[in-house]
Motif scaffolding. Structure first.
Motif, PDB file in Angstrom:
ATOM      1  N   GLU A   1       0.829  -1.298  -0.020  1.00 32.89           N
ATOM      2  CA  GLU A   1      -0.139  -0.111  -0.096  1.00 32.89           C
ATOM      3  C   GLU A   1       0.815   1.045  -0.015  1.00 32.89           C
ATOM      4  O   GLU A   1       2.266   1.311   0.657  1.00 32.89           O
ATOM      5  CB  GLU A   1      -1.057  -0.036   1.361  1.00 32.89           C
TER       6      GLU A   1
ATOM      7  N   HIS B   1      -0.979   5.746   3.226  1.00 34.16           N
ATOM      8  CA  HIS B   1      -1.988   5.018   3.943  1.00 34.16           C
ATOM      9  C   HIS B   1      -1.424   4.863   5.641  1.00 34.16           C
ATOM     10  O   HIS B   1      -2.419   4.072   6.296  1.00 34.16           O
ATOM     11  CB  HIS B   1      -2.368   3.720   3.369  1.00 34.16           C
TER      12      HIS B   1
ATOM     13  N   PHE C   1       1.906   3.621   8.436  1.00 30.29           N
ATOM     14  CA  PHE C   1       2.761   2.848   8.703  1.00 30.29           C
ATOM     15  C   PHE C   1       2.656   1.890   9.812  1.00 30.29           C
ATOM     16  O   PHE C   1       1.651   2.258  10.434  1.00 30.29           O
ATOM     17  CB  PHE C   1       4.158   3.510   8.914  1.00 30.29           C
ATOM     18  N   ARG C   2       3.326   0.507   9.877  1.00 30.59           N
ATOM     19  CA  ARG C   2       3.224  -0.074  10.970  1.00 30.59           C
ATOM     20  C   ARG C   2       4.569   0.108  11.690  1.00 30.59           C
ATOM     21  O   ARG C   2       5.782  -0.238  11.010  1.00 30.59           O
ATOM     22  CB  ARG C   2       3.096  -1.576  10.754  1.00 30.59           C
TER      23      ARG C   2
ATOM     24  N   ARG D   1       1.181  -2.734   5.043  1.00 29.57           N
ATOM     25  CA  ARG D   1       1.481  -1.653   5.309  1.00 29.57           C
ATOM     26  C   ARG D   1       2.978  -1.622   5.375  1.00 29.57           C
ATOM     27  O   ARG D   1       3.651  -2.577   5.976  1.00 29.57           O
ATOM     28  CB  ARG D   1       0.992  -1.238   6.534  1.00 29.57           C
ATOM     29  N   THR D   2       3.687  -0.721   5.110  1.00 28.75           N
ATOM     30  CA  THR D   2       5.281  -0.488   5.220  1.00 28.75           C
ATOM     31  C   THR D   2       5.445  -0.654   6.781  1.00 28.75           C
ATOM     32  O   THR D   2       5.101   0.216   7.560  1.00 28.75           O
ATOM     33  CB  THR D   2       5.760   0.906   4.568  1.00 28.75           C
ATOM     34  N   SER D   3       6.582  -1.513   7.054  1.00 32.65           N
ATOM     35  CA  SER D   3       6.792  -1.912   8.298  1.00 32.65           C
ATOM     36  C   SER D   3       7.976  -1.107   8.674  1.00 32.65           C
ATOM     37  O   SER D   3       9.151  -0.944   7.852  1.00 32.65           O
ATOM     38  CB  SER D   3       7.343  -3.398   8.360  1.00 32.65           C
TER      39      SER D   3
ATOM     40  N   GLU E   1      -3.084   7.433  10.400  1.00 33.76           N
ATOM     41  CA  GLU E   1      -3.436   5.892  10.163  1.00 33.76           C
ATOM     42  C   GLU E   1      -2.317   4.964  10.458  1.00 33.76           C
ATOM     43  O   GLU E   1      -2.328   3.942  10.223  1.00 33.76           O
ATOM     44  CB  GLU E   1      -3.492   5.949   8.715  1.00 33.76           C
ATOM     45  N   THR E   2      -1.060   5.445  11.121  1.00 32.35           N
ATOM     46  CA  THR E   2      -0.125   4.704  11.497  1.00 32.35           C
ATOM     47  C   THR E   2      -0.266   4.020  12.784  1.00 32.35           C
ATOM     48  O   THR E   2      -0.628   4.685  13.867  1.00 32.35           O
ATOM     49  CB  THR E   2       1.181   5.708  11.573  1.00 32.35           C
TER      50      THR E   2
ATOM     51  N   GLU F   1      -3.402  -8.232   9.026  1.00 32.61           N
ATOM     52  CA  GLU F   1      -4.549  -7.599   8.059  1.00 32.61           C
ATOM     53  C   GLU F   1      -5.723  -7.601   8.649  1.00 32.61           C
ATOM     54  O   GLU F   1      -6.494  -8.635   8.937  1.00 32.61           O
ATOM     55  CB  GLU F   1      -4.390  -8.463   6.552  1.00 32.61           C
TER      56      GLU F   1
END
Length: 454
Positions: free
Chosen positions: A90, A94, A96-97, A278-280, A330-331, A453
């Motif tokens: 994504e 949107h 990050f994690r 999500r980008t880690s 949204e992180t 997810e």
């Protein structure tokens, strides 16, 4: 749930593990001990972690990096903070994690002009980084690690005391034969802060000067002078190697587990990511023990600046500040730090029903007083831990409410933040004790967080 006998009381995580799972825990512990033998400070943590990251396909983020889904990158902030990145499918916009943890630990540091001579000894004057009990640092083998930066731009690395053949340093305690005048001191003042000075030499040079002999040694061995110590970062740390604890070898005694434990598990967890949704990010940061200060602490803008760069490089001219603000909202963040576990000799410092126990898994920190994560975010975290079969418990301090670790810095920027970790015995001491099961479960929790997810 209940077992066949109807017992639903909490049980140690070991009890529910298969033989294969136990082998995984023990193997992970050996890797962790080997890492911690080297990573005594934030500087050595970062340099050691870079070696591991590069061996697992991570490359330094540069202006020419291909930021595509699945890319494995890392970024270093002034050698003392690092962020590992696995780009998700994504867009960055949107959110990050993020798993955040700190890499500094309570220790002694040399003052700017540390060298002095007293009663035929050369000593170093020190001050404290983070909260320690002073008396725990006496009569203990100590090492000197770090570096010295010279005016010509060169850096000299120093490490004395960690190898078996090295000499060590000692802060000598007073013998019970002569300490009568000091016996009325209270717990924290048995050894005063200004008395935490290690002996470093006793043999004088040809001018009959012990401190002069030390300066001669520094010049011969490292080509540094006394004035160079002003621009040095030299730490005095326990020279003790990591060791197993107990006849069953279920625990580990290691200096610096607050909070290199959580940082190591975050490092290992992000290595497992392929192409997440999500980008880690694994945000491993300095200076938590002194209030998250300076440009390498979590109160700095470093992490948000890194997010800005990633979003900008993906969106180009379509980047706006509103895109960043929405991404921050949204992180999702796990702010991980260890905390004191229930003590077999002093159980009364906790309420038993709200106390984390070694070997019982990850503990959610429910601080109260407005410091908790939102209940819906706690529930979301419970969901992926239960889905992954990760044992968890809760921790609430007795009679007081206070926030924790680097989570305050990140929640201030409107990210969703929860604080969890694992319990230790003798936290902030020279040789804290952890459960091998808990360390592995924290790694599994972080790995599940990155993958989940919803």
């Amino acid at each position: 749930g209940q077992d066949e006998a109807g017992d639903d009381s909490p049980k140690p995580a070991w009890v529910t593990m298969s033989a294969d799972e136990r082998r995984e825990v023990l193997a992970f512990a050996e890797d962790y001990k080997a890492f911690m033998r080297r990573a005594k400070t934030e500087l050595s943590f970062v340099s050691t972690a870079v070696e591991i990251a590069e061996a697992n396909g991570f490359r330094a983020l540069t202006a020419s990096s291909n930021i595509r889904p699945g890319a494995r990158l890392y970024d270093i902030n002034r050698d003392r903070t690092m962020t590992l990145i696995v780009v998700g499918s994504e867009p960055f916009a949107h959110g990050f994690r993020v798993v955040g943890a700190h890499v500094d630990s309570p220790r002694l540091e040399l003052k700017g002009r540390p060298l002095y001579e007293a009663e035929g000894f050369a000593l170093f004057q020190t001050y404290r980084h983070g909260g320690i009990k002073n008396y725990q640092w006496v009569s203990l083998p100590l090492a000197l690690v770090g570096h010295v930066d010279k005016k010509d731009g060169t850096r000299v690395h120093v490490s004395v005391g960690l190898d078996d053949e090295d000499p060590v340093f000692v802060i000598p305690d007073l013998s019970p034969h002569v300490d009568h005048d000091y016996r009325e001191r209270k717990n924290r003042d048995v050894i005063m802060g200004e008395e935490l000075d290690p002996i470093i030499a006793s043999l004088p040079n040809d001018d009959n000067s012990v401190s002069g002999a030390v300066l001669d040694y520094l010049k011969d061995e490292y080509d540094i002078g006394e004035e160079d110590l002003v621009s040095a970062e030299l730490a005095v740390v326990p020279a003790l190697a990591p060791r197993d604890v107990g006849l069953d070898r279920s625990m580990m005694a290691i200096y610096g587990q607050d909070d290199k434990l959580s940082s190591y598990t975050a490092l290992r967890a992000i290595l497992e990511q392929d192409t997440p949704v999500r980008t880690s990010l694994a945000f491993l940061v300095d200076n938590e023990e002194v209030g998250n200060v300076n440009n390498t602490g979590s109160n700095s803008d470093y992490l948000v600046d890194l997010m800005v760069e990633l979003i900008y490089r993906q969106r180009g001219d379509a980047y706006t500040d509103m895109v960043l603000r929405r991404a921050l909202r949204e992180t999702d963040v796990v702010s991980s730090d260890v905390n004191p576990g229930i003590h077999p000799t002093y159980p009364g410092v906790w309420e038993a029903g709200n106390a984390p126990r070694l070997g019982y898994g990850v503990n959610f920190k429910l601080y109260g007083g407005g410091f908790n994560a939102n209940s819906e975010f706690i529930a979301w975290n419970r969901a992926y831990l239960d889905d992954a079969g990760v044992a968890w418990q809760t921790a609430t301090y007795k009679g007081r409410a206070s926030g924790g670790t680097i989570g305050n810095s990140l929640s201030r920027r409107n990210m969703n933040v929860i604080d969890y970790g694992v319990p230790l015995l003798s936290i902030h001491s020279t040789y804290a004790v952890s459960s091998k099961a808990d360390v592995h479960l924290l790694y599994r929790a972080m790995e599940a967080f990155y993958r989940y997810e919803d």
